[in-house]
Scaffold this motif. Structure first.
Motif, PDB file in Angstrom:
ATOM      1  N   LEU A 194       1.132   4.237  -2.872  1.00  0.00           N
ATOM      2  CA  LEU A 194       1.002   5.664  -2.563  1.00  0.00           C
ATOM      3  C   LEU A 194       2.213   6.455  -3.039  1.00  0.00           C
ATOM      4  O   LEU A 194       2.081   7.542  -3.600  1.00  0.00           O
ATOM      5  CB  LEU A 194       0.803   5.869  -1.064  1.00  0.00           C
TER       6      LEU A 194
ATOM      7  N   SER B 207       2.352   6.728  -6.877  1.00  0.00           N
ATOM      8  CA  SER B 207       1.315   7.566  -7.482  1.00  0.00           C
ATOM      9  C   SER B 207       1.730   9.037  -7.479  1.00  0.00           C
ATOM     10  O   SER B 207       1.155   9.842  -8.201  1.00  0.00           O
ATOM     11  CB  SER B 207      -0.012   7.400  -6.748  1.00  0.00           C
ATOM     12  N   GLY B 208       2.742   9.398  -6.700  1.00  0.00           N
ATOM     13  CA  GLY B 208       3.241  10.764  -6.686  1.00  0.00           C
ATOM     14  C   GLY B 208       3.992  11.111  -7.953  1.00  0.00           C
ATOM     15  O   GLY B 208       4.271  12.272  -8.223  1.00  0.00           O
TER      16      GLY B 208
ATOM     17  N   PHE C 170       0.828  -1.200   0.000  1.00  0.00           N
ATOM     18  CA  PHE C 170       0.000   0.000   0.000  1.00  0.00           C
ATOM     19  C   PHE C 170       0.864   1.252   0.000  1.00  0.00           C
ATOM     20  O   PHE C 170       0.606   2.209  -0.720  1.00  0.00           O
ATOM     21  CB  PHE C 170      -0.932  -0.014   1.214  1.00  0.00           C
ATOM     22  N   ALA C 171       1.919   1.241   0.811  1.00  0.00           N
ATOM     23  CA  ALA C 171       2.833   2.391   0.858  1.00  0.00           C
ATOM     24  C   ALA C 171       3.531   2.571  -0.490  1.00  0.00           C
ATOM     25  O   ALA C 171       3.716   3.700  -0.960  1.00  0.00           O
ATOM     26  CB  ALA C 171       3.855   2.203   1.964  1.00  0.00           C
TER      27      ALA C 171
END
Length: 82
Positions: free
Chosen positions: A21, A24-25, A17-18
């Motif tokens: 995230l 996606s940046g 999950f990290a």
């Protein structure tokens, strides 16, 4: 044994999950300010300091004290006497 497997599964899920995230940046970022809106940001009322003359003197003294003369666009020598 069940506890270790559950902990491992939770840790792997959290790391995945990290990773999602963080990756996606890197997506394409659309500018918040359009080119025709930039004149509003250049207005003197948008300045962060209330008194530009006082701020200029304070920055001059700070740069002379820190030995970082010219780092923020100030003019003068490094001795702080200008």
């Amino acid at each position: 044994m069940q506890m270790k497997q559950r902990l491992l599964k939770t840790t792997v899920s959290g790391l995945m999950f990290a990773g999602i995230l963080i990756s996606s940046g890197c997506a394409s970022i659309e500018p918040w300010v359009k080119p025709y809106e930039r004149d509003n940001l250049a207005d003197p009322i948008m300045s962060a300091n209330r008194n530009p003359v006082s701020f200029s003197y304070t920055m001059h003294a700070f740069q002379a004290r820190e030995g970082a003369r010219g780092a923020e666009g100030g003019a003068g020598g490094g001795c702080g006497c200008n």
